[in-house]
Scaffold this active site. Structure first.
Site, PDB file in Angstrom:
ATOM      1  N   GLY A   1       0.832  -1.193   0.000  1.00  0.00           N
ATOM      2  CA  GLY A   1       0.000   0.000   0.000  1.00  0.00           C
ATOM      3  C   GLY A   1       0.864   1.238   0.000  1.00  0.00           C
ATOM      4  O   GLY A   1       1.982   1.232   0.507  1.00  0.00           O
ATOM      5  N   THR A   2       0.337   2.279  -0.620  1.00  0.00           N
ATOM      6  CA  THR A   2       1.097   3.526  -0.682  1.00  0.00           C
ATOM      7  C   THR A   2       0.240   4.683  -0.229  1.00  0.00           C
ATOM      8  O   THR A   2      -0.779   4.477   0.397  1.00  0.00           O
ATOM      9  CB  THR A   2       1.607   3.759  -2.107  1.00  0.00           C
ATOM     10  OG1 THR A   2       0.517   3.586  -3.002  1.00  0.00           O
ATOM     11  CG2 THR A   2       2.688   2.772  -2.477  1.00  0.00           C
ATOM     12  N   THR A   3       0.436   5.802  -0.670  1.00  0.00           N
ATOM     13  CA  THR A   3       0.525   7.098  -0.033  1.00  0.00           C
ATOM     14  C   THR A   3      -0.586   7.441   0.967  1.00  0.00           C
ATOM     15  O   THR A   3      -1.771   7.339   0.659  1.00  0.00           O
ATOM     16  CB  THR A   3       0.606   8.160  -1.134  1.00  0.00           C
ATOM     17  OG1 THR A   3       1.507   7.693  -2.125  1.00  0.00           O
ATOM     18  CG2 THR A   3       1.074   9.465  -0.605  1.00  0.00           C
TER      19      THR A   3
END
Length: 303
Positions: free
Chosen positions: A79-81
Site C-alpha cells: 500500500g502507498t501514499t
C-alpha cells in the site's frame, strides 16, 4: 481418569477450564498476552513462518533467501501514499486506494485508513497484509486496555504501543516486508489533534501541521507545503488532502488517483473532539469531482 484423545488422559474435573495463563494477572497489553500464550499468532511470527516456507522454492529472491530486498514487492501487495494534516477542529487522515505488486496493480480499492478507537485512526503504507493484521491487533490492544484499566489510553500511550508493535516486525522489515503507518488522533488531555509517524525500527516521531508517508510521499509533501494553512475548515482540509494525493498519483505510479469512472475515492478519516469517523463516499465524491474539474486546463493544480 477420562481419555482426552489418543494417548492422552486428564482428570475430568479439568474439562472446560481455561488454561492457567488466562487466570494470571498480567499487563494491560493484549499483545504481551498473546506473545506469552500463543506467539505464533502475532503478525510478525505468522509472516516469518510464511517466508520460511518459501525457502528453496521457485519464489526465492536473487540472493537465494526468501523475501530479501525489493524483490518482495513482487509477491506481496504494498500500500502507498497516506497524508495527514491538522484542520481547525482536529486532524484528518487520507489515503489513496491502490495496492501494487512490483509493476502490477494488485488492487484498485484497498482500504488503507482505519478508525482504531473513539479518538484515533491509523493509515498504513508498506506490506498490506502485515499492516492490516497489525492494525486489527492494535484495535484490540486499545479495547483490551480500556476494559482492564477502565480508562482510555493516552495519546502518547497509543503512539508508544503502536511503536512496540512495529518494532516486533523488524526482522521482516529487514527482508523488505516493512510496515510504516501514521497515527492521528485527538488528545482529550490537551484538547487538540496530534499525529505521529514511524520508521521500520519502531521509532516514533510527533509531526506538526501535516505529514505524508509512502512511495508518493515526496510529491504529496510538496503539495501540502504549498496548500496547507493554519485554521483550515474541515472541508478545505479535505480538499488539501485530495490535492496532495492527486499530485502524488500524478508522479508516482504506485499511487492511485481518483477514479471517476469506477467511483473509487480516497479514504478519509476525520478525528476531532466528537470522535473519529470515516467520511461518506457522497462527501468525498463531491469534493474529488470539484478538484478534478478545477484541474482541467490547469494540470498543476491549485495555486
Amino acid at each position: 481418569m477420562s481419555h482426552n484423545g489418543p494417548g492422552r488422559t486428564a482428570d475430568s474435573s479439568d474439562a472446560g477450564r481455561l488454561p492457567a495463563s488466562y487466570l494470571v494477572t498480567g499487563s494491560s497489553s493484549f499483545t504481551d498476552f498473546v506473545a506469552g500464550t500463543a506467539a505464533h499468532l502475532l503478525p510478525a511470527q505468522r509472516w516469518s513462518a510464511m517466508t520460511g516456507m518459501l525457502a528453496g522454492s521457485a519464489a526465492t529472491g536473487p540472493t537465494g533467501q526468501p523475501g530479501v530486498g525489493p524483490w518482495t514487492s513482487q509477491i506481496a501487495p504494498h500500500g502507498t501514499t497516506i497524508v495527514t494534516l491538522a484542520f481547525e477542529d482536529g486532524v484528518l487522515l487520507a489515503g489513496d486506494r491502490r495496492a501494487t505488486m512490483g509493476n502490477i496493480v494488485a488492487s484498485r480499492d484497498i482500504e488503507k485508513v482505519f478508525v482504531t478507537d473513539d479518538h484515533s485512526a491509523v493509515g498504513i503504507a508498506g506490506t498490506a497484509g502485515i499492516a492490516i493484521e497489525m492494525v486489527k491487533l492494535f484495535q484490540v490492544e486499545l479495547e483490551h486496555f480500556e476494559k482492564l484499566e477502565g480508562a482510555v489510553l493516552s495519546m502518547e500511550g497509543k503512539a508508544n504501543r503502536l511503536a512496540a508493535m512495529i518494532r516486533g516486525n523488524l526482522s521482516l522489515a529487514m527482508q523488505g516486508l516493512s510496515v510504516v503507518p501514521v497515527l492521528a488522533g485527538f488528545d482529550l488531555d490537551c484538547g487538540r489533534g496530534r499525529m505521529f509517524s514511524y520508521d521500520v525500527t519502531g521509532g516514533c516521531y510527533e509531526e506538526h501541521n501535516h505529514h505524508s508517508v509512502g512511495s508518493g510521499s515526496l510529491f504529496a509533501r510538496g503539495s501540502l507545503k504549498k496548500l496547507w494553512r493554519p485554521g483550515l475548515p474541515l472541508e478545505d482540509g479535505v480538499r488539501v488532502a485530495i490535492e496532495a494525493l492527486y499530485d502524488a498519483a500524478d508522479d508516482d505510479t504506485a499511487t492511485g488517483g481518483p477514479d471517476l469512472g469506477r467511483g473509487i475515492w480516497p479514504t478519509c478519516a476525520v478525528i476531532d473532539i466528537t470522535g473519529a469517523r470515516l467520511l461518506p463516499d457522497e462527501t468525498l465524491a463531491r469534493l474529488v469531482e470539484a478538484v478534478v474539474a478545477a484541474r482541467r486546463g490547469n494540470p498543476g493544480g491549485a495555486r
